[in-house]
Scaffold this motif. Structure first.
Motif, PDB file in Angstrom:
ATOM      1  N   GLY A  89       0.791  -1.222   0.000  1.00 12.15           N
ATOM      2  CA  GLY A  89       0.000   0.000   0.000  1.00 12.15           C
ATOM      3  C   GLY A  89       0.822   1.270   0.000  1.00 12.15           C
ATOM      4  O   GLY A  89       0.265   2.366  -0.069  1.00 12.15           O
ATOM      5  N   TYR A  90       2.152   1.123   0.081  1.00 12.30           N
ATOM      6  CA  TYR A  90       3.049   2.279   0.100  1.00 12.30           C
ATOM      7  C   TYR A  90       4.101   2.129  -1.006  1.00 12.30           C
ATOM      8  O   TYR A  90       4.384   1.019  -1.462  1.00 12.30           O
ATOM      9  CB  TYR A  90       3.759   2.406   1.455  1.00 12.30           C
ATOM     10  CG  TYR A  90       2.835   2.728   2.602  1.00 12.30           C
ATOM     11  CD1 TYR A  90       2.698   4.037   3.061  1.00 12.30           C
ATOM     12  CD2 TYR A  90       2.101   1.729   3.237  1.00 12.30           C
ATOM     13  CE1 TYR A  90       1.862   4.340   4.118  1.00 12.30           C
ATOM     14  CE2 TYR A  90       1.253   2.026   4.292  1.00 12.30           C
ATOM     15  CZ  TYR A  90       1.139   3.330   4.728  1.00 12.30           C
ATOM     16  OH  TYR A  90       0.296   3.630   5.779  1.00 12.30           O
ATOM     17  N   LEU A  91       4.669   3.243  -1.410  1.00 13.98           N
ATOM     18  CA  LEU A  91       5.725   3.224  -2.407  1.00 13.98           C
ATOM     19  C   LEU A  91       7.055   2.836  -1.777  1.00 13.98           C
ATOM     20  O   LEU A  91       7.377   3.266  -0.673  1.00 13.98           O
ATOM     21  CB  LEU A  91       5.864   4.603  -3.055  1.00 13.98           C
ATOM     22  CG  LEU A  91       4.660   5.096  -3.865  1.00 13.98           C
ATOM     23  CD1 LEU A  91       4.869   6.547  -4.273  1.00 13.98           C
ATOM     24  CD2 LEU A  91       4.449   4.226  -5.093  1.00 13.98           C
ATOM     25  N   THR A  92       7.814   2.020  -2.467  1.00 20.41           N
ATOM     26  CA  THR A  92       9.158   1.681  -2.015  1.00 20.41           C
ATOM     27  C   THR A  92      10.063   2.895  -2.167  1.00 20.41           C
ATOM     28  O   THR A  92      10.086   3.546  -3.210  1.00 20.41           O
ATOM     29  CB  THR A  92       9.710   0.501  -2.827  1.00 20.41           C
ATOM     30  OG1 THR A  92       8.874  -0.648  -2.611  1.00 20.41           O
ATOM     31  CG2 THR A  92      11.132   0.174  -2.418  1.00 20.41           C
ATOM     32  N   MET A  93      10.794   3.226  -1.107  1.00 20.92           N
ATOM     33  CA  MET A  93      11.655   4.402  -1.093  1.00 20.92           C
ATOM     34  C   MET A  93      13.096   3.971  -0.843  1.00 20.92           C
ATOM     35  O   MET A  93      13.376   3.061  -0.049  1.00 20.92           O
ATOM     36  CB  MET A  93      11.220   5.375  -0.001  1.00 20.92           C
ATOM     37  CG  MET A  93       9.777   5.866  -0.136  1.00 20.92           C
ATOM     38  SD  MET A  93       9.556   7.122  -1.410  1.00 20.92           S
ATOM     39  CE  MET A  93      10.294   8.546  -0.593  1.00 20.92           C
TER      40      MET A  93
END
Length: 369
Positions: A90-94
């Protein structure tokens, strides 16, 4: 009394009393930190933190999961430079040091025996695009390929490049997720080459145009999900391209020739669909080809030599027969490079690519000095 040199030696031995002969260069390293949600600051449990040492042989990496407080720790690391990133569903890989999803990250450098604390990741919610793909009669199309496209520079030209991929389910529904914030163009199509049917569906770009230059962009923000980006595909006829691979290569096994059909376009990037020669005479066939302009590319490796061919083909309203792909070994280019100052020519390489941007099997020709 002890001299200053004697004191320094004794203090140096205390760095690793279990092995007095060990140097600082042999000490392992540790990193620790937290993974948080950027919008709320709340810790993210079960986020995955991945490390890969720069210059390491192979593709080995190490991953750990965060605990309930979003904390992670990795021990017994060799000193060196590391690529480091964190991701969560649900989140972008950073990446480590990345300020926004489209910005650059940086490597983490660990000195011998170093403990790097307070490594922090703040992850953004992914953007999502959803909708349905229908046929012109209103029936849903399953297994349609849906792309989220973004303008990027590819081979020196501004082109639409894939930034996300989805496939429709039995209801015709798609969901493009894991998108970074930005402006996208959405397209839908069915498999362009290979169908044995007499028809397929032409590609469509939101809000329902066949020409990508007339498409409307969709702007997505972090955590933004807007539904009903629906597309309708029009039924079109499809055709066959048939031909023969030939060349002055004595006793070359033509069935080993690999083929590729690539769309000729100035706007979008096509990586093509592969095929093979079907018999010893070099005959080939591409079924299920939509009307349009293409390059047919052939490649044969024989006894250490590489032979290639490329032929433009246009499909209008009927099958295309009699295409000849003539395999040649190509030309040799030689020259001299001149520079100002001192240059290590052992690290200089030349890259040769066609002006139209369509390369042999997606790779430019390169050579060392």
């Amino acid at each position: 009394p002890f001299s200053r040199l004697t004191m320094a030696l004794l203090l140096g031995r205390q760095v690793n009393p279990g092995n007095p002969g060990a140097s600082a260069a042999g000490q392992k390293c540790t990193i620790s930190g937290t993974v948080l949600a950027a919008d709320t600051g709340q810790p993210l449990r079960d986020a995955t933190v991945t490390l890969r040492q720069a210059g390491a042989q192979g593709s080995s990496s190490e991953s750990v999961a965060t605990d309930a407080s979003g904390h992670f720790e990795v021990k017994n690391l060799e000193p060196g430079r590391y690529f480091l990133n964190a991701g969560h569903a649900g989140y972008l890989t950073m990446q480590y040091g990345q300020k926004d999803p489209n910005g650059p990250g940086r490597m983490l450098t660990l000195r011998p025996g170093q403990t790097a604390r307070n490594i922090s990741f703040q992850l953004l919610h992914e953007a999502v695009i959803t909708g349905y793909v229908y046929a012109e009669d209103g029936e849903p199309i399953e297994r349609a390929q849906v792309l989220a496209l973004r303008y990027r520079y590819f081979q020196g030209r501004r082109r639409l490049m894939p930034g996300g991929f989805a496939m429709t389910d039995d209801r015709g529904k798609y969901r493009l997720f894991d998108l970074s914030p930005g402006q996208y163009y959405v397209s839908a199509s069915t498999n362009p080459v290979g169908s044995r049917n007499s028809f397929t569906y032409g590609p469509s770009y939101y809000p329902g145009v066949a020409d990508p230059s007339q498409a409307s962009p969709i702007t997505r923000h972090a955590g933004n999900e807007v539904p009903d980006m629906n597309l309708t595909l029009q039924r079109i006829s499809i055709f066959h391209i048939r031909g023969r691979v030939v060349g002055g290569i004595a006793k070359a096994p033509l069935p080993n020739t690999t083929l590729q059909i690539v769309t000729r376009t100035e706007t979008t990037v096509s990586f093509g669909t592969g095929g093979r020669v079907t018999d010893a005479q070099g005959d080939f066939e591409f079924p299920g080809v939509r009307p349009g302009s293409y390059f047919l590319i052939a490649r044969l490796s024989n006894k250490g030599n590489l032979y290639q061919a490329r032929q433009p083909v246009t499909v209008t309203d009927s099958d295309v027969d009699g295409v000849r792909l003539v395999l040649t070994s190509g030309a040799t280019l030689k020259g001299i490079i001149q520079t100002e100052g001192s240059v290590d020519f052992s690290k200089v390489r030349f890259v040769l690519a066609p002006r139209d941007g369509v390369m042999m099997f997606g790779a430019p020709t390169s050579s060392a000095v």
